[in-house]
Each structure stands twice: as C-alpha cells, then as structure tokens.
Design an enzyme around this catalytic site. Structure first.
Site, PDB file in Angstrom:
ATOM      1  N   GLU A 119       0.685  -1.245  -0.168  1.00 25.76           N
ATOM      2  CA  GLU A 119       0.336  -0.179   0.029  1.00 25.76           C
ATOM      3  C   GLU A 119       0.473   1.213   0.419  1.00 25.76           C
ATOM      4  O   GLU A 119       0.540   2.324  -0.524  1.00 25.76           O
ATOM      5  CB  GLU A 119      -0.951   0.077   1.168  1.00 25.76           C
ATOM      6  CG  GLU A 119      -1.768  -0.992   0.520  1.00 25.76           C
ATOM      7  CD  GLU A 119      -2.468  -0.912   0.221  1.00 25.76           C
ATOM      8  OE1 GLU A 119      -3.732   0.079  -0.330  1.00 25.76           O
ATOM      9  OE2 GLU A 119      -3.455  -1.639  -0.465  1.00 25.76           O
ATOM     10  N   SER A 137     -55.963 -16.553  26.855  1.00 23.02           N
ATOM     11  CA  SER A 137     -56.206 -18.113  27.332  1.00 23.02           C
ATOM     12  C   SER A 137     -54.542 -18.022  27.887  1.00 23.02           C
ATOM     13  O   SER A 137     -54.229 -18.671  28.466  1.00 23.02           O
ATOM     14  CB  SER A 137     -56.340 -19.227  26.418  1.00 23.02           C
ATOM     15  OG  SER A 137     -57.801 -19.289  26.503  1.00 23.02           O
TER      16      SER A 137
END
Length: 650
Positions: A37, A319
């Site tokens: 790089e 329920s």
C-alpha cells in the site's frame, strides 16, 4: 469465546471492529501492508509525489483509472473523514487533511489507525473493519496470531474485499495472496523460500458463517433505553461497547421463524393479505435463570413497520393468561391452604355475571359446554367457563396481585373477565411471567444491556441478574405439570405435530373475535412468547394453535433441535395421588384414575366408589361459599372392604 458483533447503535451502518495496538501485530503483517500500500510511508509527509506521478502515467497509458496514488495517510483520511466519491475537490481536501494528520501524529500512530479502520468485508449487515476483526472473521483468531500466508491474504483483500474473498472467490484470493508474497520477497522483507512455502499453504479460512443476526427492534430498544440512562454518552462513538445476552444463532432462528411463519400464514389464508394492513408477528426469548434477552423480533418486516410489538404493544393475552390465574388458584392463601387443586371439579355450564358494564356471559371459542371438568383438564383444553368460575371464587384482586408478583407491570383492572385474559399486556411481560414458572417461583428482571463500557473498558452501566423469590417451588411446579400436559394432550399439541419431541410447557391464547393469537412456552433453559395479529385490531380469524404455535415450534426446533434440551426436574415438595377424574376423589377398584400432584395435605381424603355423583363434588364459585355436601347411597360391606384395602395400600 469472543462476543459477536450484532449491530451498532445510533447508526445505520453497523460495524464489527476490534481495536488492536500496532505493537501487538506480527511484523510480517505490517511489512505486507507497507510493501503493497505505501512503500515510502516512512519517508513522505502525507503525499507521495513519485507515486502520484507513476499512477498518472499508468492511467494515461491505460486510458482510464487503473492505479491509485494515495498514501496510507490519504487512505486513512478518506476512510475516516471523507466520502468515496471521485472528484477533484474531494482529492484536494484529502491531500490537505493528510498533511495536517502527518504534522499532528507519528508514523506509528497513523499506521495503527489505518490498520484499525480499513474495510475488509461484510458479515450480513455488519461491516468488518480493521485487521483484527477481519482475522477473527476469516480465520477464527486474532490478528496477533496471523501467520505469513494469512497476513498476505488479508493485505491482498484491501484492494477489493468482495472480489478477493476466500469464500466467494477462492481462486482470486489465492492468486492475490501469492502476488503479495512475491512483492514482499522482491522487497527483501521475507526470503524467496518463505514466500514459496507460504504460497503452498491452503487458504485456511474458517467455514463461511451463516446469515448474520439482525436484531433491529432490539437495537432500537437499546438506543432508547441507553439514551435516557446515559445522557452523557455519545452512542455514535465507536469505542463504546454494549454487551447483551442476544444469542446470534437463536436470533437467526427467531427471525427465520417469524419471516417464514408470516409468509405461510399469508399463503395459507389469502384473506390475511387483503386486510389493508400488514400481518404482524413478534417473538421474544429470554433466559429464565438470568433474565437475559436471547432473541428479539419486534415485527414482521422492519422496512415496513418499526413499531416494537414486543415491548411497546399492549394486547389482550386471552387464554395465555390462564397460567397466572391457575397459580393464583393453586398457591397457598393466608390460612395455608390453596383455594383449588388440579383435581377440583368445576362446572362448564352457561354462566351469567352481573357487572357495572352489564351481564357478562363467558363462553368458549367453540361455543360449546362440556359439563363437569377438572381444573387441570380445563387448562389443557383451554375451557373458559371453569376459569371464569375460579376467578369469581378467588376474586379478581387476587389475580391482579399474582400477575404483578410474576412480573406483569401493566395496569390490570380487577374485573371478572380478567380470569380469561381481558387485561392488556406486552409479549415481554408475559414471557417474564412464564419465566417465574421456569425458575420455580423466582421472578427475574429482564436484562437487555448487560453492561456498557467506554473506550478504556470502564463500565458505564451494569445490570447483574436479579431474582426475587415470590412463590413456593411446589406451587409453581403444579402449574408447570399442567402446562406440560397442555402441550402433550391439549391445545398446544400442534407443537408435537411439528416434530418437536423434547420437554416443553406452554399455553395457547386466542382473544375475542380471534383478534390476537398467542403461544407462550418454556423449557428449563429458555422462555419464548409469540404474538400474531393486526395493528388495527382487525380480527385474525385464527387461534393461537393455528397462527402462533407454528412460529414458536419452528423457533424451538431451530434453537434446541427436535429432541430439545434439559428435562424438567421431578417436582419436589408435592405428593402424588391417583384421582378419579369423574368424581375428583381418590381412585379405587371401582373407579380407576390417574396420578395427580398435590401440595402436602391437600389431596382428597375420600375414595370414590359405586353410586358417587360427580355433580355433588363441585368447588365453591363465590368467595366464602361452601361446596355442597356429597351424597352417597349406603354401601355394602364388600364395597367398604375393598375401599379400605386400597386406602391402606396407598
């Protein structure tokens, strides 16, 4: 085990980043980065004029952009401060900022920052940023343990993480890695022999991970809570870490279960797509022992609806609320005795109750009446009228008290219909209430952000497990045994039809006009609640068994497998007595029965025999009302002999 990154707060781009110091990285990784790089990194002041000139000539010859002339400092500036657009103005700003950074920081500081900010891939919606996160992502260990071949592979991916991915493009990745090794040998940072040996190595990447978890509703919940509790903390600061109990695999299973479940419901019942509003489903799972949230799916599709149906929605549970009523009925009262046992006989017959709002007439979903029925059987088959009678007998205030002790924080009106789930609660509250049953009577605090740390690792917020004893383990064990049978023999049986064979206790829920469908269940290691419905209250037209159980089952199988996990422990502090279900009395030679669990001293003392009328054995329906005296015809000596014989044997 290293924690897995599941997302980012206050940010649309979640990242996986593990910061690492330059001194902790292997030298061959640093050398590879500099060779590939920025070879003159140690010599320039932010701009490499020689490299810029070389890139310009190469691009002119190619007739387009083929090489970049950016230094490591320029790349760092672009990654942190600027966009990736290619304009002259942006390049000028990049150059100016690079010069400023070089004047303010040392070369090692710049290189360390660069290695912690480069983009090296994607895990679902999470960006993999920095060499340490990338090393863990691709190789399963930290960057400090990278070998030469692995370092070359990572550095080669900087140019294009997707194109050189060892998972999707292994040939490209191998070729690029070997190219990096050759460049390193050419620059004499490694020998030709080292380069040749590393080039022969396999790629060595770990198996490609499955689709990543995307707990978007959970992250939004965290952001809301932490913004209020930690006003001085900037949640956009990358180095603030929030540790949660979310299990990535369980979260993926939950997301898949909700997504597939909604799709199948819409395909199987086309009318659900014609309602004018999207069908919603939500699922939350918590660890009962610690209260940690394990999975959290707040709705059907985040892109369409960001409302959190887990914590912010209040819906009638129907329920699914009955286990709370059951615990209120079975728990010891101030006199040391429970109001009911699981063997108590109740009338499933038409009932009318005068209320300030008018006459209340509870009925079942099927609008049928079964006659005399035990409390256990009423729970298994989700029979409403017997539970309405239980609620009248113990009083709605007792139900409200038990619900709050179990972790329900929403206000509940003490009205008769509360016994059938007429109050409004959130799925998270209901999951917490069921967790108390899994914990043997201990209420647990729900934990989302277990602890939050700053950049230096200092704890900003911590939420340790918090458990409070509310009920005797024997009392909750009675409810658990009833909920196990509700799955094995009752309304929850469709869960078995889906193929799950492991231990599970749970309850379906369906509200009036089938507006809401629920299933809440638990095993020793997890509790989960599923809700399905429409935001505007449009009737769903489906029961909890039809709409919620398939989603719950798919999640449970994905979480624990078809055989499940731990078995429920044998109830302690209880006694087991064979009971004849028709009479609610001890079984005998003349009236067979099945084993039932009781708190010590609460089992019926009498034994059934010829001529017993079960209608005489009903429990009281109003507070203070005494049950009618059972009438029995005279029994001959033979009958009395056999009854005495079986009592002695028990």
């Amino acid at each position: 085990m290293e924690p897995e990154t599941i997302g980012a707060l206050a940010d649309d781009a979640p990242v996986d980043r593990v910061l690492v110091h330059l001194g902790d990285l292997p030298q061959h990784l640093v050398d590879a980065v500099l060779v590939v790089e920025d070879r003159r990194f140690r010599d320039h002041h932010g701009l490499d004029l020689f490299r810029l000139a070389g890139a310009l000539v190469a691009n002119l010859r190619a007739g387009g952009v083929r090489e970049g002339g950016s230094t490591i400092t320029q790349q760092l500036v672009k990654n942190v401060f600027l966009s990736h657009e290619r304009t002259v103005l942006r390049k000028l700003r990049e150059a100016w900022l690079a010069l400023r950074v070089e004047r303010a920081h040392t070369k090692d500081e710049i290189l360390e920052a660069y290695l912690n900010t480069i983009y090296l891939g994607q895990r679902g919606s999470v960006s993999v940023i920095g060499v340490d996160a990338a090393a863990r992502h691709y190789f399963g260990h930290s960057a400090s343990s990278l070998d030469l071949a692995e370092s070359a592979l990572l550095v080669g991916m900087i140019r294009g993480p997707g194109f050189y991915s060892p998972w999707t493009h292994p040939d490209n990745a191998r070729e690029r890695r070997n190219q990096v090794l050759a460049m390193m040998a050419e620059e004499k940072v490694i020998s030709d022999k080292q380069a040749a040996a590393a080039a022969k190595r396999p790629l060595g990447n770990v198996p490609k991970p499955p689709a990543s978890a995307r707990p978007r509703w959970f992250l939004a919940r965290l952001e809301r809570e932490l913004a209020g509790e930690l006003p001085g903390v900037d949640l956009r600061e990358d180095r603030v870490a929030v540790f949660t109990g979310i299990d990535a695999e369980l979260q993926i299973a939950a997301e898949s279960a909700v997504r597939t479940g909604v799709k199948e419901l819409e395909a199987g019942y086309p009318r659900l797509r014609e309602r004018g509003t999207p069908l919603q489903a939500a699922l939350v799972a918590i660890e009962p022992a610690s209260g940690a949230i394990l999975a959290y799916v707040g709705g059907s599709r985040w892109s369409e609806n960001q409302f959190d149906h887990i914590a912010q929605a209040r819906r009638q549970p129907g329920s699914a609320f009955k286990p709370i009523v059951l615990l209120a009925a079975l728990a010891r009262t101030s006199d040391g005795q429970p109001a009911f046992t699981l063997a108590s006989l109740l009338r499933d017959e038409p009932l009318e109750v005068e209320t300030p709002q008018g006459v209340w007439r509870p009925e079942d979903y099927e609008k049928e009446f079964r006659g005399p029925i035990t409390l256990r059987r009423a729970l298994e088959n989700s029979v409403n009228v017997p539970f309405a009678r239980v609620g009248l007998a113990i009083g709605p205030e007792a139900i409200v008290n038990v619900a709050h002790r179990m972790g329900i924080e929403s206000p509940l009106d003490p009205v008769p219909s509360l016994a059938l789930g007429a109050g409004e609660v959130s799925p998270l509250e209901l999951a917490r209430a069921y967790a108390l049953l899994a914990n043997g009577g201990e209420r647990v605090a729900v934990r989302d952000a277990i602890h939050v740390t700053d950049a230096d690792g200092h704890v900003l917020r911590e939420q340790p497990p918090e458990r409070v004893r509310e009920f005797d383990p024997a009392e909750t064990a009675l409810v658990t045994t009833a909920l196990e049978r509700a799955v094995n023999h009752g309304t929850g049986y469709p869960l078995r039809d889906l193929g799950y064979r492991g231990p599970i206790a749970g309850k379906t829920g369906t509200t009036n006009d089938a507006r809401d469908a629920w299933f809440v269940g638990f095993t020793p290691e997890l509790v989960a609640a599923v809700w399905v419905g429409f935001d505007d209250g449009t009737p769903l037209g489906l029961t909890g068994a039809q709409a919620a159980v398939p989603i719950f089952g798919r999640f449970l199988i994905g979480a624990l497998g078809v055989d499940g996990g731990e078995e429920f422990a044998e109830p302690t502090g209880l006694e087991r007595v064979a009971i004849n279900e028709s009479t609610g009395l001890r079984a005998s030679f003349f009236c067979w029965g099945e084993d039932e669990w009781f708190l010590p001293g609460t089992a019926p003392s009498e034994t059934c025999g010829p001529g017993w009328e079960r209608a005489d054995r009903f429990e009281p329906e109003q507070p203070g009302e005494e049950p009618p005296v059972a009438h029995r015809p005279p029994r001959d000596p033979v009958v009395r002999f056999f009854e005495k014989l079986f009592r002695v044997r028990r």
